[in-house]
Motif scaffolding. Sequence first.
Motif, short mmCIF file in Angstrom:
data_model
loop_
_atom_site.label_atom_id
_atom_site.label_comp_id
_atom_site.label_asym_id
_atom_site.label_seq_id
_atom_site.Cartn_x
_atom_site.Cartn_y
_atom_site.Cartn_z
N LEU A 1 0.77 -1.09 0.02
CA LEU A 1 -0.32 -0.25 0.00
C LEU A 1 0.92 1.19 -0.02
N PRO A 2 0.19 2.03 -0.69
CA PRO A 2 0.76 3.13 -0.21
C PRO A 2 1.92 4.13 0.73
N GLY A 3 3.30 4.73 0.97
CA GLY A 3 3.46 5.05 1.85
C GLY A 3 4.10 3.64 2.56
N GLY A 4 5.21 3.13 2.08
CA GLY A 4 5.28 1.91 2.20
C GLY A 4 5.48 0.94 2.37
N LEU A 5 4.24 0.42 2.57
CA LEU A 5 3.18 -0.05 3.96
C LEU A 5 3.23 -1.97 3.29
N SER A 6 3.80 -2.98 3.91
CA SER A 6 3.99 -3.95 3.22
C SER A 6 2.79 -4.78 4.01
N LEU A 7 2.12 -5.72 3.48
CA LEU A 7 1.27 -6.71 3.75
C LEU A 7 2.51 -7.49 4.63
N PHE A 8 2.04 -7.89 5.65
CA PHE A 8 2.70 -8.59 6.63
C PHE A 8 2.26 -10.52 7.48
N THR A 9 1.04 -9.73 7.64
CA THR A 9 0.31 -10.33 8.34
C THR A 9 -1.73 -10.21 8.50
N GLY A 10 -2.66 -11.58 8.36
CA GLY A 10 -3.50 -11.43 7.98
C GLY A 10 -4.19 -12.78 8.77
N ALA A 11 -5.51 -12.20 9.31
CA ALA A 11 -6.99 -13.88 9.96
C ALA A 11 -8.01 -13.22 8.97
N GLU A 12 -8.80 -14.87 8.93
CA GLU A 12 -10.09 -14.42 8.97
C GLU A 12 -11.06 -15.08 10.15
N THR A 13 -12.47 -14.91 9.89
CA THR A 13 -13.32 -14.81 10.64
C THR A 13 -14.69 -15.16 10.22
N GLN A 14 -15.62 -15.40 11.19
CA GLN A 14 -16.51 -15.80 10.18
C GLN A 14 -17.80 -14.96 11.01
N ALA A 15 -18.61 -14.14 10.11
CA ALA A 15 -19.37 -12.97 11.07
C ALA A 15 -21.03 -13.26 10.31
N GLY A 16 -21.89 -12.56 10.84
CA GLY A 16 -23.37 -12.98 10.11
C GLY A 16 -23.46 -13.12 9.13
N SER A 17 -23.18 -11.99 8.59
CA SER A 17 -22.80 -11.20 7.10
C SER A 17 -21.82 -12.63 6.05
N GLY A 18 -21.68 -13.06 7.09
CA GLY A 18 -20.22 -14.19 6.27
C GLY A 18 -18.73 -13.61 6.47
N THR A 19 -17.48 -14.03 5.50
CA THR A 19 -16.12 -14.67 6.21
C THR A 19 -15.44 -13.03 6.17
N VAL A 20 -15.00 -12.62 7.19
CA VAL A 20 -13.86 -11.60 7.07
C VAL A 20 -12.59 -11.61 6.62
N LEU A 21 -12.14 -11.51 6.23
CA LEU A 21 -10.55 -11.29 6.49
C LEU A 21 -9.90 -9.74 6.58
N ASP A 22 -8.99 -9.71 7.71
CA ASP A 22 -8.23 -8.82 8.61
C ASP A 22 -6.97 -8.63 7.27
N LEU A 23 -6.47 -7.24 7.29
CA LEU A 23 -4.95 -8.03 6.53
C LEU A 23 -4.37 -6.29 6.80
N GLY A 24 -2.89 -6.56 7.56
CA GLY A 24 -2.18 -5.93 8.36
C GLY A 24 -1.02 -5.63 7.31
N PHE A 25 -0.63 -4.49 7.36
CA PHE A 25 0.31 -3.70 7.07
C PHE A 25 0.84 -2.07 7.43
N SER A 26 1.98 -2.64 7.00
CA SER A 26 3.22 -1.80 8.22
C SER A 26 4.37 -1.56 7.38
N ASP A 27 5.63 -0.59 7.71
CA ASP A 27 6.44 0.04 7.18
C ASP A 27 7.36 -0.55 8.90
N GLY A 28 6.54 -0.54 9.83
CA GLY A 28 7.28 -0.58 11.07
C GLY A 28 6.96 0.20 12.12
N LEU A 29 6.68 1.12 11.65
CA LEU A 29 5.78 2.16 12.34
C LEU A 29 4.49 2.78 11.91
N SER A 30 3.87 2.59 10.98
CA SER A 30 2.88 3.24 10.66
C SER A 30 2.28 1.41 10.27
#
Length: 377
Positions: A256-285
């Motif tokens: 993502l912009p700002g030098g943010l790299s995908l480094f983690t993620g997970a998923e869960t099930q909600a009432g409306s379906g799957t939710v995907l959580d993606l984590g991006f960082s440059d070490g600070l932001s």
Amino acid sequence: MLVAVLAVTVPGLLVTSCGGQSGSSAAGGDAVTAAGRAAAAGRAVLPSRRPEAVRAVRLLSLAAQAAIVTSYQGQEVVTRWSEGGGSVLVSSIWHVSGGKTVTQTMDTGASFSSQPYLSSDADSQSPEGVLGITAPLVQLLESHYLVAYAGTGSADNRTAQVVEAWRGDGSIAARFWLDDATKLPLEREVFDTTAHVISQDVFIEVSFANLGASPQRAAPASARVSAESRGPWTDPLSRHQLLALRSRGWLVPSELPGGLSLFTGAETQAGSGTVLDLGFSDGLSMVSVFEQHGNLPDKMAGWRKTKVSGHVVFVVEPDQRSLTWSCRGTVYTVVADAPAQTVDAVVGALPHDGPSGFWKRMSRGIVRLASWANPFH
């Protein structure tokens, strides 16, 4: 991942309760290190070959490890400043050595920010860390910034080792205070390119007493019950596993912009379906991008419409770092602990519908996404 944005608005506020440890400098005033001076002079520095950089990386690695092996409890105070004012979030934290973590965010006016949650890291292999210091984030910090040891200082009335992160243009990016005895992070300041503090995180009233076998028993009953009832996320997925989700119709950007790299993620099930959580960082932001199939209604309680990077999105007050919108059957939610210009660029880089006719009327449960957020995952 992040709930730092779900806080009370405090225009111009300096956190006086943290004044004793805030601004504690390293030995020798600002302690501009050799790495910082070299960067300012425009000279390339190889952190792995400079003694102060080697020591700095080792201290940060020990800090990440301390968040796993040390039993502790205390309060995290997360403060952010922006042109429109500022925000403060206070959380109580209990952690048992090698075990789970319970975090209870104080009620600061946001209806879904005060719910406790239990770390999903059952085997302590993917710890949340303290003040954003985890092994993966230390690696990202080292790859994006020049890190250097800056001497000793103090935080929360404890002697601390000070580590700095510098940008390639010679401006200071961050300063960390690590407890001298345990290496647990006690304070972090993040600076803009003009050396103004834009965020301050402190870990105060720290106790290293034995919490027993379970942090849930050390935490108040209200925190234990609410934390245990949280819906489970999967164990963190590897970058390879996350990118493979594209074949199932998920976006999953690698950068993502700002030098943010995908480094983690997970998923869960909600009432409306799957939710995907993606984590991006440059070490600070830090930026979390939630993806969920569906569409948003025209109005949502607690959210208002605004324009960001030319696109209409929903935002949560006070500092507009939780944003959500729908595009072609997918709801995107951005929860950010990053400078405003980075947040704007991230929102602009993600998919959007055209300017007319994209507010559709189906989806539910989007407000709950923010309550699953965690500022230091």
